[in-house]
Design an enzyme around this catalytic site. Structure first.
Site, PDB file in Angstrom:
ATOM      1  N   LYS A  13       4.641   1.053   3.527  1.00 31.42           N
ATOM      2  CA  LYS A  13       3.409   0.285   3.285  1.00 31.42           C
ATOM      3  C   LYS A  13       2.520   0.264   4.533  1.00 31.42           C
ATOM      4  CE  LYS A  13       5.647  -3.560   2.441  1.00 31.42           C
ATOM      5  NZ  LYS A  13       7.060  -3.177   2.626  1.00 31.42           N
ATOM      6  N   ARG A  88       5.154 -12.154  -0.763  1.00 35.46           N
ATOM      7  CA  ARG A  88       6.533 -11.666  -0.934  1.00 35.46           C
ATOM      8  C   ARG A  88       7.352 -12.557  -1.847  1.00 35.46           C
ATOM      9  NH1 ARG A  88       9.160  -8.234   3.787  1.00 35.46           N
ATOM     10  NH2 ARG A  88       7.247  -7.854   4.898  1.00 35.46           N
ATOM     11  N   ARG A 127      14.301   4.121  12.579  1.00 30.60           N
ATOM     12  CA  ARG A 127      12.987   3.741  13.132  1.00 30.60           C
ATOM     13  C   ARG A 127      13.114   3.339  14.590  1.00 30.60           C
ATOM     14  NH1 ARG A 127       9.299  -0.311   9.704  1.00 30.60           N
ATOM     15  NH2 ARG A 127      10.945  -1.839  10.059  1.00 30.60           N
ATOM     16  N   ARG A 160      13.809  -2.242  16.426  1.00 33.50           N
ATOM     17  CA  ARG A 160      13.425  -3.599  16.029  1.00 33.50           C
ATOM     18  C   ARG A 160      14.691  -4.375  15.715  1.00 33.50           C
ATOM     19  NH1 ARG A 160       8.824  -3.881  11.419  1.00 33.50           N
ATOM     20  NH2 ARG A 160      10.324  -5.212  10.358  1.00 33.50           N
ATOM     21  N   ARG A 171      17.854  -7.606   4.315  1.00 36.61           N
ATOM     22  CA  ARG A 171      16.419  -7.583   3.962  1.00 36.61           C
ATOM     23  C   ARG A 171      16.217  -6.968   2.582  1.00 36.61           C
ATOM     24  NH1 ARG A 171      14.466  -4.376   8.780  1.00 36.61           N
ATOM     25  NH2 ARG A 171      12.419  -4.280   7.801  1.00 36.61           N
TER      26      ARG A 171
HETATM   27  P1  ADP Z   1       9.435  -4.947   6.429  1.00 35.74           P
HETATM   28  O1  ADP Z   1       8.452  -4.905   5.304  1.00 35.74           O
HETATM   29  O2  ADP Z   1       9.819  -3.591   6.922  1.00 35.74           O
HETATM   30  O3  ADP Z   1      10.613  -5.847   6.168  1.00 35.74           O
HETATM   31  P2  ADP Z   1       7.623  -6.555   8.028  1.00 35.74           P
HETATM   32  O4  ADP Z   1       7.171  -6.225   9.393  1.00 35.74           O
HETATM   33  O5  ADP Z   1       6.603  -6.546   6.938  1.00 35.74           O
HETATM   34  O6  ADP Z   1       8.792  -5.543   7.725  1.00 35.74           O
HETATM   35  O7  ADP Z   1       8.330  -8.002   8.000  1.00 35.74           O
HETATM   36  C1  ADP Z   1       9.315  -8.336   8.916  1.00 35.74           C
HETATM   37  C2  ADP Z   1       9.837  -9.750   8.648  1.00 35.74           C
HETATM   38  O8  ADP Z   1       8.772 -10.713   8.777  1.00 35.74           O
HETATM   39  C3  ADP Z   1      10.410  -9.999   7.255  1.00 35.74           C
HETATM   40  O9  ADP Z   1      11.760  -9.571   7.130  1.00 35.74           O
HETATM   41  C4  ADP Z   1      10.280 -11.536   7.175  1.00 35.74           C
HETATM   42  O10 ADP Z   1      11.262 -12.184   7.945  1.00 35.74           O
HETATM   43  C5  ADP Z   1       8.939 -11.784   7.843  1.00 35.74           C
HETATM   44  N1  ADP Z   1       7.836 -11.737   6.850  1.00 35.74           N
HETATM   45  C6  ADP Z   1       6.898 -10.769   6.743  1.00 35.74           C
HETATM   46  N2  ADP Z   1       6.064 -11.024   5.704  1.00 35.74           N
HETATM   47  C7  ADP Z   1       6.481 -12.182   5.138  1.00 35.74           C
HETATM   48  C8  ADP Z   1       6.075 -12.987   4.016  1.00 35.74           C
HETATM   49  N3  ADP Z   1       5.034 -12.639   3.250  1.00 35.74           N
HETATM   50  N4  ADP Z   1       6.771 -14.111   3.737  1.00 35.74           N
HETATM   51  C9  ADP Z   1       7.811 -14.493   4.482  1.00 35.74           C
HETATM   52  N5  ADP Z   1       8.277 -13.791   5.546  1.00 35.74           N
HETATM   53  C10 ADP Z   1       7.632 -12.651   5.879  1.00 35.74           C
END
Ligand code: ADP
Length: 219
Positions: A13, A88, A127, A160, A171
């Site tokens: 994404k 999410r 990654r 990360r 996750r």
């Molecule tokens: P990925 O999509 O690869 O898991 P992101 O960088 O988008 O990575 O998100 C990393 C972390 O940030 C998530 O695992 C969560 O802990 C938090 N996070 C991101 N977006 C949200 C959201 N919309 N609601 C709650 N937590 C979020």
């Protein structure tokens, strides 16, 4: 044009949002990036989010909603936005819907990135990041010129915290439980477009370009 990018971690994404934004002059709002920025700056939000993110859990809906609404309001004069990694949960999607209609902002479409679990785990586990610029590499698919070091700052690449194998599995579980229901939520609203996301980035990008042209010709 205002879009949501939906899909599991590792589906691409963020990578594709960045490419589309550069090409079409719209802006990316990546919830994970904004949260990590808050952690780096030590804001109250960052302090509450730090351990939750490291464990691969979701930050609370209220905190994320407020954070994203504030960011969206900063974009009043933009040509459009891509919400990447937000919403999410169904709660977040409902709150976002109310917020957008109150602000008279129209949601154009939701793009659903589809990839199988093996591909996702492989992408996330391989990654690597430059600690300074955040530039993303992959040990095999997108390697740096010198193994283990970034091309831009010649610094050792980092993993990360939430890309450790145990956390990746967690996750993905969280995605299945909390985020996947959003696919039907937006499909019933007639907003959902599926994009197969297992191929090389250039192929996925081609499909996205076609979709983008189609959506912009309707609107
Ligand atoms: P990925 O999509 O690869 O898991 P992101 O960088 O988008 O990575 O998100 C990393 C972390 O940030 C998530 O695992 C969560 O802990 C938090 N996070 C991101 N977006 C949200 C959201 N919309 N609601 C709650 N937590 C979020």
């Amino acid at each position: 044009m205002n879009l949501i990018f939906l899909g599991p971690p590792g589906a691409g994404k963020g990578t594709h949002a960045k490419m589309l934004c550069e090409k079409y002059g719209i802006l990316q709002l990546a919830a994970g990036d904004i949260l990590r920025r808050n952690i780096k700056e030590g804001t109250p939000l960052g302090i509450s989010a730090k351990d939750v993110i490291a464990r691969g859990e979701l930050v609370s809906d209220d905190l994320v909603n407020d954070m994203m609404f504030e960011e969206i309001l900063k974009l009043v004069n933009a040509k459009g936005f891509i919400l990447d990694g937000y919403p999410r949960t169904i709660n977040q999607a409902e709150a976002l819907g109310k917020f957008l209609s109150k602000e008279k902002i129209e949601l154009t479409a939701v793009v659903n990135f589809i990839a199988s679990e093996n591909v996702l785990v492989d992408r996330l586990a391989g990654r690597r990041l430059c600690a300074i610029s955040g530039k993303i590499y992959h040990v095999r698919n997108m390697p740096p010129q010198k193994e283990g070091f970034c091309d831009c700052h010649h610094q050792p690449l980092i993993v990360r915290k939430d890309d450790e194998p145990e956390t990746i599995r967690h996750r993905l579980k969280v995605y299945h439980e909390s985020t996947k229901p959003l696919i039907e939520f937006y499909r019933t609203k007639g907003l959902l477009h599926d994009i197969p996301a297992e191929g090389e980035a250039s192929l996925v990008q081609k499909d996205l370009d076609t979709l983008f042209e189609k959506i912009s010709s309707i609107k």
